[in-house]
Design an enzyme around this catalytic site. Structure first.
Site, short mmCIF file in Angstrom:
data_model
loop_
_atom_site.label_atom_id
_atom_site.label_comp_id
_atom_site.label_asym_id
_atom_site.label_seq_id
_atom_site.Cartn_x
_atom_site.Cartn_y
_atom_site.Cartn_z
N SER A 199 0.80 -1.23 0.00
CA SER A 199 0.00 0.00 0.00
C SER A 199 0.84 1.27 0.00
O SER A 199 0.43 2.27 -0.58
CB SER A 199 -0.94 0.01 1.21
N HIS A 227 -4.98 -3.07 -3.20
CA HIS A 227 -4.50 -2.11 -4.20
C HIS A 227 -4.28 -2.74 -5.58
O HIS A 227 -3.83 -2.05 -6.49
CB HIS A 227 -3.22 -1.44 -3.71
N LYS A 259 -11.39 1.53 -2.74
CA LYS A 259 -10.22 2.02 -3.48
C LYS A 259 -10.59 2.04 -4.98
O LYS A 259 -11.34 2.90 -5.40
CB LYS A 259 -9.01 1.18 -3.12
C1 LIG Z 1 -3.63 -3.37 2.00
C2 LIG Z 1 -4.80 -2.78 2.72
N1 LIG Z 1 -5.65 -3.59 3.39
C3 LIG Z 1 -6.70 -3.13 4.06
C4 LIG Z 1 -6.96 -1.78 4.10
C5 LIG Z 1 -8.14 -1.31 4.89
O1 LIG Z 1 -9.25 -1.24 4.08
P1 LIG Z 1 -10.47 -0.31 4.51
O2 LIG Z 1 -10.05 1.09 4.22
O3 LIG Z 1 -11.61 -0.78 3.71
O4 LIG Z 1 -10.66 -0.54 5.99
C6 LIG Z 1 -6.12 -0.89 3.42
C7 LIG Z 1 -6.34 0.58 3.37
O5 LIG Z 1 -7.11 1.22 3.92
C8 LIG Z 1 -5.02 -1.40 2.73
O6 LIG Z 1 -4.18 -0.58 2.09
#
Ligand SMILES: Cc1ncc(COP(=O)(O)O)c(C=O)c1O
Length: 411
Positions: A199, A227, A259
């Site tokens: 990320s 991502h 996203k």
């Molecule tokens: C790799 C990854 N997993 C999980 C999340 C969390 O997802 P959410 O924003 O839907 O809680 C994010 C970013 O927010 C992320 O970059």
């Protein structure tokens, strides 16, 4: 332990003591906040007065933005917005209950089927957020004390999930498969966990090697492709598709909807047994109100657009190449990434802040990313590109980046 995490001790205080106690605790909070300011780690929120997009109005100013995760430009797409309104008319606004009580609607059921089909897996299960999906999966799959191996640069929610589950979390150096092999040999590891596309770095996990090691060790492999889905692979089917891998090699896939798909929520895709077990036992699924059905309905529309409109990914690929060529010509300290996440390494937090402020003074928005989101000494501008950007936006970004002072990371 920081002042913000001071333990709660002793018997309930009297009224008099509770006042001084609370005031005393606030003094400690204020001291900790002052430390964050001193160390250039204090964070503030910006207010968007327009839809999310590449030209949002931020705190009263129209900016050219390079810091959302709206990679395909769907967050404010008229078709998705219309589907949200239609969903609200059809299903109302709130789901009104958890999925297992009476909050599971037709919109959720349909979206889960579409996501299973999209990922080529028997089932998919919606969660309210990616954070909650990761907490849920890890705590259901791992028993307290089991060995779990995770890339050092995985998203925080994966680490928090492991902590909550009480597993023995071993973090291997970023993408270092030789280290993972050494660390996990003979450990009886339960689970390997990795981001698909990292990320904060934008690089891709070595999934084939991970799958091989997982098989050799008898561990399951879980990939969080927050991502990658929508962004890479055929029809946006993500990092696994890009690398030609399937659900036998990666039995547990997590995706987010906030996203590339431009809406909100998340899902886990996998076997019938996995999904049914999560429905029965994942506390972050069972004990929470279901995602608003209108959001699920809007997500179905976004997913269809994301799959169908390959031009978005093709355009993004051209923008990425244009940006990287231009950045190389300017000798910018760009990190190695071929995805829409194109971080520019600043090193110290102060430098990342100063760079961000300078860009902002020229109408370009890129918020600085600082520890603890990234390791100490690795603060950066996390530049993200979107299919909604135009080539001239990339040229403008390069123009202002070319004006940054002291662009090396050495001092
Ligand atoms: C790799 C990854 N997993 C999980 C999340 C969390 O997802 P959410 O924003 O839907 O809680 C994010 C970013 O927010 C992320 O970059």
């Amino acid at each position: 332990m920081t002042a913000l995490h001071e333990p709660h001790t002793g018997a309930p205080p009297t009224d008099h003591h509770s006042a001084t106690g609370a005031a005393g605790r606030d003094v400690k909070l204020a001291a900790e906040l002052a430390r964050l300011r001193r160390e250039n780690l204090y964070r503030t929120r910006r207010v968007l007065e327009s839809p999310q997009g590449v030209r949002p109005v931020v705190d009263g100013h129209r900016m050219l933005s390079f810091c959302s995760n709206d990679y395909l430009g769907l967050a404010a797409h008229p078709v998705v917005a219309a589907a949200l309104c239609e969903g609200a008319e059809r299903y109302g606004v709130g789901s009104g209950a958890a999925h297992l009580i009476s909050g599971h609607s037709e919109a959720h059921r349909l979206l889960e089927m579409e996501l299973a089909d999209f990922t080529g897996r028997p089932r998919a299960l919606l969660f309210s957020t990616g954070y909650m999906a990761n907490l849920g999966v890890i705590s259901v799959l791992c028993a307290r004390g089991e060995h779990v191996y995770a890339d050092r640069l995985n998203h925080a929610s994966l680490n928090d999930g492991a902590r909550l589950a009480g597993v023995r979390l071993k973090r291997y150096p970023h993408r270092d498969m030789a280290a993972l092999e050494r660390m996990s040999a003979g450990s009886g590891a339960a689970l390997f966990i990795t981001d698909g596309i990292f990320s904060m770095d934008g690089d891709i996990a070595p999934l084939s090697q991970l799958a091989g090691l997982a098989q050799a060790t008898g561990a399951r492999l879980m990939v969080d492709d927050a991502h990658g889905l929508g962004v890479v692979g055929r029809g946006g089917r993500g990092t696994l598709d890009l690398l030609g891998m399937d659900d036998r090699e990666v039995p547990i896939l997590v995706g987010t909807l906030g996203k590339a798909f431009g809406t909100f929520g998340a899902f886990v895709a996998g076997s019938e047994a996995l999904i049914e077990t999560l429905i029965q036992r994942a506390r972050s699924y069972v004990y929470t109100t279901a995602l608003p059905p209108a959001v699920a309905h809007a997500t179905s529309a976004a997913l269809a657009l994301a799959v169908r409109e390959d031009w978005r990914r093709e355009h993004l690929a051209r923008l990425i190449a244009r940006f990287r060529d231009g950045a190389a010509a300017l000798d910018l300290p760009l990190m190695e990434s071929r995805t829409p996440i194109q971080p520019l390494l600043a090193g110290e937090s102060l430098r990342a802040l100063e760079w961000s402020r300078l860009l902002e003074s020229k109408g370009v928005l890129v918020t600085p990313i600082r520890p603890p989101t990234v390791p100490d000494g690795a603060a950066r501008l996390r530049i993200t590109l979107s299919a909604a950007h135009q080539e001239r936006d990339i040229d403008r970004l390069l123009e202002v980046l070319g004006q940054l002072p002291a662009r090396g990371t050495g001092g």
